[in-house]
Structures are given as structure tokens and as C-alpha cells.
Design a protein around this motif. Sequence first.
Motif, short mmCIF file in Angstrom:
data_model
loop_
_atom_site.label_atom_id
_atom_site.label_comp_id
_atom_site.label_asym_id
_atom_site.label_seq_id
_atom_site.Cartn_x
_atom_site.Cartn_y
_atom_site.Cartn_z
N THR A 50 0.92 3.30 -12.49
CA THR A 50 0.34 3.15 -11.25
C THR A 50 1.06 3.91 -10.09
O THR A 50 0.65 4.63 -9.27
N GLY A 92 -3.89 6.65 -8.19
CA GLY A 92 -3.21 5.31 -7.78
C GLY A 92 -3.05 5.59 -6.17
O GLY A 92 -2.95 6.70 -5.59
N GLN A 93 -2.69 4.07 -5.47
CA GLN A 93 -2.62 4.14 -4.22
C GLN A 93 -1.17 3.48 -3.96
O GLN A 93 -0.89 2.79 -2.82
N ALA A 94 -0.40 3.46 -4.93
CA ALA A 94 0.97 2.72 -4.88
C ALA A 94 1.86 3.70 -4.17
O ALA A 94 1.86 4.76 -4.05
N ARG A 142 1.85 4.83 -1.08
CA ARG A 142 0.95 5.61 -0.48
C ARG A 142 1.13 5.86 1.21
O ARG A 142 0.73 6.68 1.86
N THR A 155 1.08 -1.30 -1.77
CA THR A 155 0.81 -1.06 -3.10
C THR A 155 -0.46 -1.31 -3.72
O THR A 155 -0.76 -0.94 -4.96
N GLY A 156 -1.24 -1.76 -2.98
CA GLY A 156 -2.68 -1.94 -3.58
C GLY A 156 -3.51 -3.31 -2.99
O GLY A 156 -3.02 -3.81 -2.10
N ALA A 157 -4.53 -3.76 -3.68
CA ALA A 157 -5.15 -4.80 -3.31
C ALA A 157 -4.65 -6.08 -4.27
O ALA A 157 -4.17 -5.75 -5.40
N VAL A 200 -3.51 -7.58 1.51
CA VAL A 200 -3.18 -6.37 0.82
C VAL A 200 -1.75 -6.89 -0.01
O VAL A 200 -1.24 -7.82 0.48
N SER A 201 -1.38 -6.02 -1.03
CA SER A 201 -0.26 -6.20 -1.67
C SER A 201 0.64 -5.31 -1.07
O SER A 201 0.53 -3.97 -0.92
#
Length: 220
Positions: A104, A110-112, A114, A133-135, A149-150
Amino acid sequence: MKRYFVTGLLIWVPLGITLWVVSTLVGAMDSILLWLPEGSRPRDLMGVHIPGLGVFGVFFIVLATGFLTANILGQRLVKMWEDLLNRIPVVKSIYGSVKQVSDTVLSDSGQAFRKALLVRFPHSDAWTVAFLTGAPAAELACQLDGEHVSVYVPTTPNPTSGYFMVVKKTATIELDMSVDEALKYVISMGVVAPASKGGDGQGPCKPVIRPKIVEPNLPG
């Protein structure tokens, strides 16, 4: 004299810690040379120990591994190796968790980590820097109202430990700073503040709509 002494510490302490960390990493990488058979080690061939050769060894090992696993045969070998690890009771849990995190974080898609966010923590009257870190997982999302969101809230000055939280997207504020700038800000305990986009560090702040917090009505 006290002022000069403190000024000297501010110069030498970061430099000393940096040299210590680099020396430790280089020493750890140099230890892989001990795996070579007796007589084929660089010290045996050259007659002198050259620090830092392990860094090149680790680099070429990682590069060769990536090159070999980029084809179909290499991918099959990796799959066989992962299947073997997944059959070991304790190892499969550790390896699977670490692999998911590394895939991830290191993946380009990935969007971690970001985006840097501002969230309320540890209570509704305090704010801290967090990273998107994402959804949240589908099982969590279906239990929550609205879009969530996470986020990862790092601790100071060690950002490798922290807290994972699921918060409402409307309760977060996206910061106009890079992840690297936000990490420096956290590690320095707020001392090294990122400069504004204007370059003077004192530029006007972009107005934001503060998320409204509704306190729950507790019985009694």
C-alpha cells in the motif's frame, strides 16, 4: 558562555545523530558480507576492510531481485515462496500484514500518506496533523453515517508509532503542505514549520470552514 554552548549543541547534536544513524545502517549492511565464504570476502581479497561495501551489496541484491521477479518465471517463484510462508501458522500472519502495508505504501497507485490533514485529536478542542491512508473497509463504512476517511495520527517525535482512526471527511481539513513537510513538522514538535507558498513563511492563510462538532448528550 551558556549561549555559545547551546549554539554549539544545536550544530553538533543533529550532525552527531545523523552520523550515528548512517554508521549503524552502513554497519548493518556490511554484515551481509560475512555470509560470503571464507577467502572470498572483500577483506580477504584486498587485505583491508572498506566500510560501505555492504551498501552496494544490498543495492545490487534488491535490484537483481526486482529484475528477476519482473518476468513470468520470477513471479511464479515468488508465488510459490509466498504460498510456503502462508502455510506457517505464525509467520503467515506477520508476513501477510507487513506485505499488505508495504504494497500500500510503496505502490505508485496507492493513496497512503498522499495528503496531510488537520483533525481533532485527542479531544474536540485540540487539533493535530494526520495523514490520509484511504477509505475505511466496507464492513466499517456500512456502520457509519456519511462519508468517512481513514487517517493515521503519528506521535512526536517518533512518527513510526501512532493511532489509526476513522473520521468523517467533513471533520478534516486538507493542508496545503506536502507529506514530507508535514512529517518534518511533526518530528520537530512544531519547531520546523513549513514555509507558506508565498515563500516568506508569514503569508496569508487560506480561509477554511471549520467542521462543526456536535457533542453527544450523555445520560446523567
